[in-house]
Design a protein around this motif. Structure first.
Motif, short mmCIF file in Angstrom:
data_model
loop_
_atom_site.label_atom_id
_atom_site.label_comp_id
_atom_site.label_asym_id
_atom_site.label_seq_id
_atom_site.Cartn_x
_atom_site.Cartn_y
_atom_site.Cartn_z
N GLN A 171 2.21 13.52 9.56
CA GLN A 171 2.46 13.28 7.92
C GLN A 171 2.47 14.89 7.37
O GLN A 171 3.41 14.96 6.61
N LEU A 172 1.81 15.87 8.13
CA LEU A 172 1.82 17.12 7.59
C LEU A 172 3.33 17.68 8.00
O LEU A 172 4.06 18.60 7.28
N SER A 173 3.93 17.45 9.25
CA SER A 173 5.25 18.04 9.56
C SER A 173 6.17 17.37 8.81
O SER A 173 7.25 18.16 8.43
N ARG A 174 5.84 16.46 8.05
CA ARG A 174 7.01 16.06 6.95
C ARG A 174 6.94 16.52 5.46
O ARG A 174 7.79 16.48 4.86
N LEU A 175 5.73 17.03 5.45
CA LEU A 175 5.45 17.58 3.95
C LEU A 175 6.14 19.26 4.15
O LEU A 175 6.39 19.81 3.20
N ILE A 189 -3.67 -0.94 -6.20
CA ILE A 189 -2.15 -1.25 -5.53
C ILE A 189 -2.62 -1.92 -4.67
O ILE A 189 -3.72 -2.46 -3.99
N LYS A 190 -1.45 -2.87 -3.96
CA LYS A 190 -1.34 -3.68 -2.94
C LYS A 190 -1.55 -2.93 -1.71
O LYS A 190 -0.72 -2.08 -1.34
N VAL A 191 -2.55 -3.10 -0.98
CA VAL A 191 -2.71 -2.73 0.33
C VAL A 191 -2.28 -3.54 1.62
O VAL A 191 -2.40 -4.80 1.75
N VAL A 192 -1.19 -2.86 2.27
CA VAL A 192 -0.59 -3.19 3.24
C VAL A 192 -1.33 -3.05 4.49
O VAL A 192 -1.61 -4.02 5.57
N ASP A 193 -1.52 -1.68 4.86
CA ASP A 193 -2.19 -1.31 6.17
C ASP A 193 -3.00 -0.17 5.93
O ASP A 193 -2.35 0.76 5.21
N THR A 194 -4.25 0.11 6.17
CA THR A 194 -5.08 1.30 5.91
C THR A 194 -4.87 2.28 7.00
O THR A 194 -5.57 3.27 6.84
N VAL A 195 -4.41 1.73 8.02
CA VAL A 195 -4.28 2.69 9.36
C VAL A 195 -3.59 4.25 8.81
O VAL A 195 -2.44 4.03 8.39
N GLY A 196 -4.16 5.10 9.26
CA GLY A 196 -3.66 6.41 8.85
C GLY A 196 -4.02 6.90 7.45
O GLY A 196 -3.35 8.01 7.23
N ALA A 197 -4.57 6.22 6.49
CA ALA A 197 -4.65 6.47 5.27
C ALA A 197 -5.47 7.85 5.09
O ALA A 197 -5.01 8.97 4.45
N GLY A 198 -6.49 7.99 5.91
CA GLY A 198 -7.38 9.17 5.91
C GLY A 198 -6.52 10.31 6.60
O GLY A 198 -6.59 11.56 5.93
N ASP A 199 -5.86 10.01 7.48
CA ASP A 199 -4.92 11.25 8.25
C ASP A 199 -3.88 11.75 7.01
O ASP A 199 -3.65 12.97 6.98
N SER A 200 -3.28 10.93 6.39
CA SER A 200 -2.39 11.32 5.41
C SER A 200 -2.99 12.11 4.48
O SER A 200 -2.41 12.97 3.67
N PHE A 201 -4.22 11.68 3.82
CA PHE A 201 -5.08 12.35 2.80
C PHE A 201 -5.21 13.73 3.30
O PHE A 201 -5.09 14.62 2.62
N CYS A 202 -5.67 13.98 4.43
CA CYS A 202 -6.00 15.19 5.05
C CYS A 202 -4.76 15.94 5.39
O CYS A 202 -4.67 17.31 4.88
N ALA A 203 -3.73 15.45 5.59
CA ALA A 203 -2.39 16.21 5.59
C ALA A 203 -2.04 16.62 4.20
O ALA A 203 -1.59 17.77 4.25
N LYS A 251 9.98 13.19 -0.55
CA LYS A 251 10.63 13.93 -1.54
C LYS A 251 10.09 13.51 -3.08
O LYS A 251 10.05 14.43 -3.77
N ALA A 252 10.05 12.22 -3.02
CA ALA A 252 9.80 11.94 -4.40
C ALA A 252 8.29 12.24 -4.88
O ALA A 252 8.02 12.66 -6.05
N ILE A 253 7.46 12.06 -3.93
CA ILE A 253 6.15 12.66 -4.56
C ILE A 253 5.82 14.01 -4.50
O ILE A 253 5.11 14.46 -5.41
N LYS A 254 6.63 14.76 -3.82
CA LYS A 254 6.50 16.18 -3.87
C LYS A 254 7.16 16.71 -5.10
O LYS A 254 6.72 17.56 -5.80
N GLU A 255 8.17 16.07 -5.67
CA GLU A 255 8.92 16.50 -6.85
C GLU A 255 7.87 15.95 -8.11
O GLU A 255 7.79 16.57 -9.13
N ARG A 256 7.28 14.87 -7.90
CA ARG A 256 6.33 14.31 -8.90
C ARG A 256 5.15 15.28 -9.20
O ARG A 256 4.53 15.61 -10.46
#
Length: 305
Positions: free
Chosen positions: A31-35, A243-257, A296-301
């Motif tokens: 997730q960090l590598s994509r940011l 929001i509608k939750v599909v899957d919480t796996v990796g939510a904390g990891d992406s938050f930290c990234a 890209k969209a969230i970084k622009e936001r």
């Protein structure tokens, strides 16, 4: 150029009919590598076996913005796995297989050489040092690394932690990311006599951690209730959006990234918390810890380019 280095487990979650690549440090790295930009560098330290799982992992990594030069391939150990099953209450449970490759990360000459560089950020978690060998490798990194930011995303699993290892981590870092269950475990380890209701008084415990361990940034995730931060004496709580939750796996990891990226971009603390929360909310709307959202969209936001 941003230079980051990550230490920890890469494993596969094995279900009845499918195996999914993961492990908190690996999810974080992806997730960090994509940011970060293509010109930035993210080195990932782990160990894999010489098996089909490692071939799949290497193939996955080759398609990401991750430097794999410090990934060790070991002859005598299998790539890490966690067998996932439903317990008697139909709740998912798992067995994290022991004495696998990531339990046997060596402090190699390649790692020693890599640590002669200066890094903007270093990340690890507590689970990654459950075995003595990987723990010793991590302690050697602690002694030798020169990094501006040192991040621990706690990641308590089963009984794979000790007070000594947690204290060593807290003494070393300047950024802590923790969830509410982990905060309760830390309270029981370090503040057993503190009479507080964590649902109402988590700020008190964060301030104790800040005071006793001199941690510059502390981030607390509270699941569906939101997240909080403590930095330079300022406590901020941010409720989550519905929001509608599909899957919480990796939510904390992406938050930290995301919080790591925002701090590296010199954002103020409110923006860091807002950005991390928004990224994790994107992640829980897709399936899997390495799933893609519209970066890209969230970084622009958030004007994060």
């Amino acid at each position: 150029m941003i230079k980051t280095i990550v230490f920890g487990e890469l494993l596969f979650d094995v279900y009845e009919d499918i195996a999914v690549i993961g492990g908190a440090p690996f999810n974080y790295s992806v997730q960090l590598s994509r940011l970060i930009s293509k010109d930035d560098n993210l080195k990932f330290i782990t160990a894999l076996g010489k098996d089909d799982f490692s071939k799949e992992a290497i193939k996955f990594i080759e398609n990401e913005n991750i430097d794999s030069s410090l990934i060790q391939l070991l002859d005598n150990y299998e790539t890490g796995k966690a067998t996932v099953f439903l317990n008697e209450n139909k709740v998912p449970d798992y067995i994290i297989h022991e004495n696998v490759a990531w339990d046997n990360i060596e402090f190699s000459s390649d790692i020693e050489k890599a640590l002669k560089e200066r890094y903007d950020l270093f990340y690890f978690n507590i689970l990654s040092c459950r075995s003595e060998k990987s723990y010793n490798a991590l302690k050697n990194i602690f002694k030798n690394i020169d990094a501006k930011y040192k991040v621990c995303d706690v990641t308590f699993r089963k009984n794979y932690y000790t007070k000594e290892k947690v204290k060593e981590a807290l003494d070393f870092i300047n950024i802590l990311k923790i969830n509410d269950d982990e905060l309760l475990a830390i309270k029981n380890l370090f503040y057993p006599s503190l009479k507080i209701d964590l649902k109402k008084d988590s700020e008190i415990l964060l301030r104790n951690l800040n005071k006793d361990f001199n941690i510059d940034y502390i981030f607390l995730t509270l699941g569906k209730d939101g997240a909080a931060s403590l930095h330079k004496g300022e406590y901020i709580f941010k409720p989550s959006n519905k929001i509608k939750v599909v899957d919480t796996v990796g939510a904390g990891d992406s938050f930290c990234a995301a919080l790591s990226y925002a701090i590296l971009k010199k954002s103020d603390i409110k923006k860091v918390l807002d950005f991390a929360s928004a990224v994790s909310e994107e992640m829980i709307q897709v399936k899997g810890g390495t799933a893609k959202y519209d970066v890209k969209a969230i970084k622009e936001r958030f004007n994060m380019e």
